[in-house]
Write a protein that holds these residues in place. Sequence first.
Motif, short mmCIF file in Angstrom:
data_model
loop_
_atom_site.label_atom_id
_atom_site.label_comp_id
_atom_site.label_asym_id
_atom_site.label_seq_id
_atom_site.Cartn_x
_atom_site.Cartn_y
_atom_site.Cartn_z
N LEU A 104 0.91 -1.51 -0.27
CA LEU A 104 -0.07 0.07 -0.17
C LEU A 104 0.95 1.50 -0.16
O LEU A 104 1.87 1.26 0.79
CB LEU A 104 -0.65 -0.08 1.43
N HIS A 105 0.76 2.20 -0.63
CA HIS A 105 1.60 3.32 -0.95
C HIS A 105 -0.15 4.09 -0.26
O HIS A 105 -0.61 4.74 -1.54
CB HIS A 105 1.76 3.40 -2.44
N VAL A 106 0.73 5.22 0.09
CA VAL A 106 0.00 6.31 0.61
C VAL A 106 0.15 7.88 0.67
O VAL A 106 1.62 7.65 1.10
CB VAL A 106 -0.74 7.02 2.32
N ASN A 157 7.63 -6.07 -9.74
CA ASN A 157 6.65 -6.82 -10.57
C ASN A 157 5.59 -7.68 -9.99
O ASN A 157 4.74 -8.49 -9.71
CB ASN A 157 7.61 -8.10 -10.99
N ARG A 158 4.75 -6.23 -8.43
CA ARG A 158 3.95 -6.77 -8.01
C ARG A 158 2.63 -5.57 -8.32
O ARG A 158 3.05 -5.15 -8.54
CB ARG A 158 4.18 -6.97 -6.61
N TRP A 159 1.51 -6.13 -7.73
CA TRP A 159 0.11 -4.51 -7.84
C TRP A 159 0.35 -4.22 -6.62
O TRP A 159 0.51 -4.50 -5.42
CB TRP A 159 -0.53 -4.87 -8.45
N VAL A 160 0.29 -2.70 -6.65
CA VAL A 160 0.47 -1.62 -5.23
C VAL A 160 -0.50 -1.05 -5.02
O VAL A 160 -1.16 0.05 -6.14
CB VAL A 160 1.92 -1.15 -5.65
N LEU A 161 -1.23 -1.27 -3.69
CA LEU A 161 -2.88 -0.72 -3.82
C LEU A 161 -2.62 1.38 -3.90
O LEU A 161 -0.84 1.36 -2.84
CB LEU A 161 -3.17 -0.98 -2.88
N ASP A 162 -2.72 2.47 -4.47
CA ASP A 162 -2.30 3.38 -3.78
C ASP A 162 -3.72 3.93 -3.73
O ASP A 162 -4.91 4.30 -3.58
CB ASP A 162 -1.90 4.32 -5.48
N VAL A 163 -2.88 5.24 -2.46
CA VAL A 163 -4.32 6.29 -2.13
C VAL A 163 -3.35 7.80 -2.05
O VAL A 163 -2.79 7.96 -1.14
CB VAL A 163 -4.53 5.90 -0.37
N ILE A 173 -7.72 6.50 -5.47
CA ILE A 173 -7.67 5.01 -5.12
C ILE A 173 -7.52 4.96 -6.44
O ILE A 173 -8.20 5.12 -7.12
CB ILE A 173 -8.38 4.01 -4.42
N GLY A 174 -5.89 4.10 -6.78
CA GLY A 174 -5.29 3.75 -8.01
C GLY A 174 -4.71 2.18 -7.40
O GLY A 174 -4.53 1.75 -6.70
N CYS A 175 -4.31 1.80 -8.36
CA CYS A 175 -3.23 0.56 -8.16
C CYS A 175 -1.42 0.46 -9.36
O CYS A 175 -2.18 1.69 -10.34
CB CYS A 175 -4.06 -0.50 -8.29
N HIS A 176 -0.80 0.32 -8.69
CA HIS A 176 -0.01 0.38 -10.24
C HIS A 176 0.95 -0.50 -9.69
O HIS A 176 0.73 -1.40 -8.95
CB HIS A 176 1.51 1.31 -9.76
N ARG A 177 1.84 -0.92 -11.17
CA ARG A 177 2.49 -2.36 -11.12
C ARG A 177 4.19 -2.02 -10.57
O ARG A 177 3.78 -1.38 -11.42
CB ARG A 177 2.58 -2.92 -12.61
N ALA A 178 4.84 -2.59 -9.81
CA ALA A 178 6.15 -1.57 -9.37
C ALA A 178 6.65 -1.90 -10.62
O ALA A 178 7.57 -3.37 -9.71
CB ALA A 178 6.13 -1.93 -7.64
N THR A 179 7.19 -1.57 -11.49
CA THR A 179 7.88 -1.81 -12.83
C THR A 179 9.20 -1.70 -12.68
O THR A 179 10.49 -2.41 -12.37
CB THR A 179 7.30 -2.14 -13.67
N ARG A 180 9.16 -0.23 -12.46
CA ARG A 180 11.27 0.80 -11.87
C ARG A 180 10.76 0.53 -10.70
O ARG A 180 10.29 0.50 -9.84
CB ARG A 180 10.69 1.70 -12.94
#
Length: 394
Positions: A104-106, A157-163, A173-180
């Motif tokens: 989770l990133h806030v 390379n996992r999904w992170v939930l964004d606030v 609220i969103g989500c992103h793939r931690a690629t870089r």
Amino acid sequence: MPLNWPPQFLFTVCQSGAEQVLKQEIAAGPVDARPAYSRPGFVTFKLEEPCQNPEQFHFPSTFARTHGFCLGKVIGESTSTLAKEVWALPAVEQMLANQTICDLHVWQRDARPPSVKGFEPGPTLLAGEVETVIRQHSPIEELRSMPDDPRPPSRRNRWVLDVVMVEPNEWWIGCHRATRRVDCWPGGVIPLVLPDHAVSRAYLKMTEAIAWSALPALPDDLCLELGCAPGGASQALLEHGLRVIGVDPAEVDSVVAEHPNFQYLRRRSAEVPQKALRGARWLAVDINAAPAYTLDAAEEIVTSKAASIRGMILTIKLSDWKLAGEMANYVKRVASWGYGDIRTRQLASNHQEFCLVALRSRGQRRVQRHSRRHSRADAAHPGKPQGPHLSKNM
Ligand SMILES: C[S@@+](CC[C@H](N)C(=O)[O-])C[C@H]1O[C@@H](n2cnc3c(N)ncnc32)[C@H](O)[C@@H]1O
């Protein structure tokens, strides 16, 4: 996958004031997207077509610090009510059911441009408090406690939930793939602090540039820095283990000037003698001048027979945001000097400017990893310069 998959809305985060230039960059780029909602430091886009392969989605941008897919928003006054609503969003519930979220990133959007009224992008007290509450309400146990301090980067390379706290009481609220590498930190901001001993804020810029680009420099490599005064960036390079020749007509702080691995040439870039270039492997330029001047200065060095520059870190000043429209030409010009791996990013610590890092080739990174492993096998010699001020977990 979430109910609203395939996703069609993207959120992006940028420097406060860079929204217009970001929109122009995306309009001219390969992704077919139109700007939708926008606030200083936060811009959403609607993709022309829903994204059919979110895991592989590529959104090249210099001015977007990070981006992700929108899942919804919550508005209200009570933090704990909003926190519960985050987890109750249908799209989030769906991701939880599929066990897709690994972190989770806030964070708060930038309140103002960097350095204005002491503001620096990055974690805020409020975002930390809100994150604690959101985590307390998490239906999955692994996300319930706050990360260690210093915060470790999210797994790649996992999904992170964004606030994204667009306002204290309006969270997107969103989500992103931690690629870089940068995707592993909230808001795409690598957690760095300007240490007390830094002689200028440029220390932060250089440390961030090295970390973002994973600069494949080796201990004792020689770096030429044009526009080095008062010396913060040189300090960061020295602490990274490099030897530095600093060039500037202005005065360099004595702490840097007296460093045993620093040589000071008090003159303009055009007046650097050829013999000073011998053995230089890296070039850094941070001259307060127009982009054309910076590029001319860099070209003179990299095309000189005396130097053998493997890579460079250029700060391109945008005295007028319109100059960002010339970015492709700047990149083309650097490429024409024989550099095949060129990356650009407006760093969190950048002012109205961006960072360009160029390497001869991508393969250099592999070579460096190999050499570093071997040089690490030899014990570090006494008096080895202290490393840069990065989070231990970088
Ligand atoms: C943004 S400051 C550099 C900050 C510096 N990198 C640091 O770490 O503290 C820009 C510098 O460019 C220098 N400068 C301007 N024109 C120059 C030139 N032609 N050659 C070398 N330095 C120049 C200025 O004197 C000024 O110190």
